[in-house]
Design a protein around this motif. Structure first.
Motif, PDB file in Angstrom:
ATOM      1  N   THR A   4       0.834  -1.205   0.000  1.00  0.00           N
ATOM      2  CA  THR A   4       0.000   0.000   0.000  1.00  0.00           C
ATOM      3  C   THR A   4       0.865   1.251   0.000  1.00  0.00           C
ATOM      4  O   THR A   4       0.540   2.258  -0.631  1.00  0.00           O
ATOM      5  N   ALA A   5       2.000   1.198   0.694  1.00  0.00           N
ATOM      6  CA  ALA A   5       2.903   2.353   0.757  1.00  0.00           C
ATOM      7  C   ALA A   5       3.433   2.731  -0.622  1.00  0.00           C
ATOM      8  O   ALA A   5       3.707   3.909  -0.878  1.00  0.00           O
ATOM      9  N   LEU A   6       3.578   1.758  -1.524  1.00  0.00           N
ATOM     10  CA  LEU A   6       4.052   2.062  -2.872  1.00  0.00           C
ATOM     11  C   LEU A   6       3.049   2.918  -3.638  1.00  0.00           C
ATOM     12  O   LEU A   6       3.402   3.563  -4.629  1.00  0.00           O
ATOM     13  N   HIS A   7       1.791   2.905  -3.184  1.00  0.00           N
ATOM     14  CA  HIS A   7       0.743   3.711  -3.809  1.00  0.00           C
ATOM     15  C   HIS A   7       0.593   5.075  -3.140  1.00  0.00           C
ATOM     16  O   HIS A   7      -0.203   5.897  -3.593  1.00  0.00           O
ATOM     17  N   ASN A   8       1.315   5.294  -2.055  1.00  0.00           N
ATOM     18  CA  ASN A   8       1.135   6.522  -1.268  1.00  0.00           C
ATOM     19  C   ASN A   8       2.478   7.201  -1.011  1.00  0.00           C
ATOM     20  O   ASN A   8       2.970   7.237   0.122  1.00  0.00           O
ATOM     21  N   VAL A   9       3.061   7.723  -2.063  1.00  0.00           N
ATOM     22  CA  VAL A   9       4.377   8.348  -1.978  1.00  0.00           C
ATOM     23  C   VAL A   9       4.218   9.847  -1.711  1.00  0.00           C
ATOM     24  O   VAL A   9       3.404  10.515  -2.353  1.00  0.00           O
ATOM     25  N   VAL A  10       4.973  10.366  -0.768  1.00  0.00           N
ATOM     26  CA  VAL A  10       4.928  11.792  -0.429  1.00  0.00           C
ATOM     27  C   VAL A  10       6.328  12.370  -0.666  1.00  0.00           C
ATOM     28  O   VAL A  10       7.169  12.385   0.243  1.00  0.00           O
ATOM     29  N   PRO A  11       6.626  12.858  -1.869  1.00  0.00           N
ATOM     30  CA  PRO A  11       7.969  13.360  -2.184  1.00  0.00           C
ATOM     31  C   PRO A  11       8.442  14.475  -1.253  1.00  0.00           C
ATOM     32  O   PRO A  11       9.638  14.585  -0.973  1.00  0.00           O
ATOM     33  N   SER A  12       7.511  15.292  -0.753  1.00  0.00           N
ATOM     34  CA  SER A  12       7.913  16.405   0.107  1.00  0.00           C
ATOM     35  C   SER A  12       8.423  15.940   1.457  1.00  0.00           C
ATOM     36  O   SER A  12       8.994  16.728   2.216  1.00  0.00           O
ATOM     37  N   HIS A  13       8.229  14.663   1.771  1.00  0.00           N
ATOM     38  CA  HIS A  13       8.690  14.144   3.051  1.00  0.00           C
ATOM     39  C   HIS A  13       9.781  13.091   2.865  1.00  0.00           C
ATOM     40  O   HIS A  13      10.013  12.255   3.737  1.00  0.00           O
ATOM     41  N   LEU A  14      10.433  13.164   1.724  1.00  0.00           N
ATOM     42  CA  LEU A  14      11.644  12.367   1.496  1.00  0.00           C
ATOM     43  C   LEU A  14      12.808  13.340   1.327  1.00  0.00           C
ATOM     44  O   LEU A  14      12.758  14.441   1.865  1.00  0.00           O
ATOM     45  N   MET A  15      13.836  12.995   0.571  1.00  0.00           N
ATOM     46  CA  MET A  15      15.007  13.867   0.474  1.00  0.00           C
ATOM     47  C   MET A  15      15.533  14.005  -0.952  1.00  0.00           C
ATOM     48  O   MET A  15      16.702  14.364  -1.142  1.00  0.00           O
ATOM     49  N   ASP A  16      14.675  13.762  -1.939  1.00  0.00           N
ATOM     50  CA  ASP A  16      15.117  13.871  -3.325  1.00  0.00           C
ATOM     51  C   ASP A  16      14.796  15.269  -3.843  1.00  0.00           C
ATOM     52  O   ASP A  16      13.635  15.600  -4.122  1.00  0.00           O
ATOM     53  N   ALA A  17      15.813  16.103  -3.984  1.00  0.00           N
ATOM     54  CA  ALA A  17      15.614  17.491  -4.417  1.00  0.00           C
ATOM     55  C   ALA A  17      15.143  17.595  -5.855  1.00  0.00           C
ATOM     56  O   ALA A  17      14.654  18.641  -6.276  1.00  0.00           O
ATOM     57  N   GLN A  18      15.280  16.514  -6.628  1.00  0.00           N
ATOM     58  CA  GLN A  18      14.781  16.530  -8.003  1.00  0.00           C
ATOM     59  C   GLN A  18      13.276  16.289  -8.046  1.00  0.00           C
ATOM     60  O   GLN A  18      12.611  16.654  -9.023  1.00  0.00           O
ATOM     61  N   GLN A  19      12.757  15.633  -7.006  1.00  0.00           N
ATOM     62  CA  GLN A  19      11.319  15.367  -6.949  1.00  0.00           C
ATOM     63  C   GLN A  19      10.565  16.443  -6.182  1.00  0.00           C
ATOM     64  O   GLN A  19       9.355  16.575  -6.331  1.00  0.00           O
ATOM     65  N   HIS A  20      11.273  17.180  -5.345  1.00  0.00           N
ATOM     66  CA  HIS A  20      10.634  18.246  -4.564  1.00  0.00           C
ATOM     67  C   HIS A  20      11.612  19.408  -4.441  1.00  0.00           C
ATOM     68  O   HIS A  20      12.793  19.216  -4.130  1.00  0.00           O
ATOM     69  N   ASP A  21      11.133  20.600  -4.669  1.00  0.00           N
ATOM     70  CA  ASP A  21      11.993  21.785  -4.696  1.00  0.00           C
ATOM     71  C   ASP A  21      12.245  22.303  -3.284  1.00  0.00           C
ATOM     72  O   ASP A  21      11.665  23.302  -2.839  1.00  0.00           O
ATOM     73  N   PHE A  22      13.136  21.634  -2.560  1.00  0.00           N
ATOM     74  CA  PHE A  22      13.463  22.044  -1.201  1.00  0.00           C
ATOM     75  C   PHE A  22      14.191  23.389  -1.178  1.00  0.00           C
ATOM     76  O   PHE A  22      13.978  24.212  -0.275  1.00  0.00           O
ATOM     77  N   LYS A  23      15.054  23.632  -2.159  1.00  0.00           N
ATOM     78  CA  LYS A  23      15.873  24.835  -2.155  1.00  0.00           C
ATOM     79  C   LYS A  23      15.034  26.103  -2.171  1.00  0.00           C
ATOM     80  O   LYS A  23      15.363  27.102  -1.522  1.00  0.00           O
TER      81      LYS A  23
END
Length: 314
Positions: A259-278
């Motif tokens: 189920t977790a594979l269907h519920n990904v939250v990029p803003s709560h991971l650490m991939d700057a390419q998937q979420h614009d943290f900068k």
């Protein structure tokens, strides 16, 4: 249209009281299993738009339980589908020593489905190129993929169906995380490496244990793999054993992870390419993906289901 792919009779069957006769009970359980398989494959077709009108689908047959089950269920769904599409079964005979090359043609011929057997001696190439003791899967997979793409082109197929199931997808996720340093799984649908075909995995929602039971019921003529499938030191096998042990000790964990594979939250991971943290700055507007996202789930401090892990809330 989704109502045709997904049959609600399975849910109704679950409400039927236990049959007093052992034979009737087995028959009832088998009926429930068939309905569940059809429903899960149908759900994947709907959720990911795996099959469309006019598709000519090459169903890749290895001779294992998964590909047999995939073809079996797809044929059942095709019989009642509201759209027209074609299924063509294809097996790649890699000339492995002792491979019973008569089994699949006889089985597929009995089904009355169009099929093609492609014979290519990739076995000799793999044995020649891969040192003794090293895993053969990578080279074997690349050779097989190129051949299947060529065959799909020759047969004028636009999609290739592979028999990977839910457990395969979870194994791939953990393999990539443990050994590849990536949060990467096995998608239910993707475009082929050469950009020419769509690759689909209709069994994405199906548990391996259900495919084992279905293969036993249908008495598929299983052909064991004597190449990569016989290697005991594969990392994939180790991951598979780990997942089976978790499922045995902590029932429900596999379902939660899938189920977790269907519920990904990029803003709560650490991939700057998937979420614009900068460039992330306060906007003055409430955001559901803000820090309150941590408060939405209540985790127990300690639970047997977590296998002795303790979750500490800050």
């Amino acid at each position: 249209m989704s109502a045709v792919w997904i049959d609600d009779e399975a849910a109704a069957a679950a409400d039927v009281p236990d049959a007093p006769n052992k034979g009737l009970k087995i028959e009832r359980e088998t009926h429930k299993l068939e309905k569940r398989l059809c429903r899960q494959v149908g759900q994947a077709i709907v959720d990911f738009n795996l099959i469309e009108a006019g598709d000519r689908i090459m169903v890749c047959m290895s001779g294992g339980k998964d590909s047999y089950g995939m073809l079996d269920i797809l044929m059942k769904l095709k019989a009642r589908a509201p759209i027209d599409f074609e299924l063509i079964a294809v097996n790649l005979d890699q000339k492995q020593p002792g491979f019973p090359d008569h089994i699949l043609p006889a089985y597929l011929g009995g089904l009355g489905i169009p099929f093609h057997i492609e014979t290519q001696d990739t076995y000799s190439i793999v044995k020649d190129k891969v040192p003794e003791g090293k895993t053969m899967c990578s080279l074997c997979s690349r050779l097989r993929r190129g051949i299947l793409y060529r065959v799909a082109r020759e047969l004028k197929c636009n999609k290739l169906a592979l028999g990977h199931h839910r457990d395969d997808m979870l194994q791939t996720f953990f393999l990539n995380m443990f050994f590849g340093g990536k949060l990467k799984g096995m998608p239910p649908k993707l475009v082929s490496d050469n950009g020419e075909f769509t690759v689909i995995r209709p069994l994405a929602n199906v548990a391996e244990k259900d495919l084992v039971r279905w293969a036993e019921h249908r008495q598929f003529p299983i052909i064991p793999c004597t190449l990569c499938g016989s290697q005991e030191n594969l990392q994939r096998k180790q991951i598979g054993n780990m997942l089976r042990e978790w499922e045995k000790k902590f029932p429900g964990r596999i379902e939660n992870m899938f189920t977790a594979l269907h519920n990904v939250v990029p803003s709560h991971l650490m991939d700057a390419q998937q979420h614009d943290f900068k460039n992330l700055k306060p906007t003055g507007i409430a955001d559901d993906n803000g820090d309150k996202a941590f408060d939405e789930e209540e985790f127990p401090q300690a639970s047997p289901a977590l296998g002795g892990l303790q979750v500490v809330q800050l």
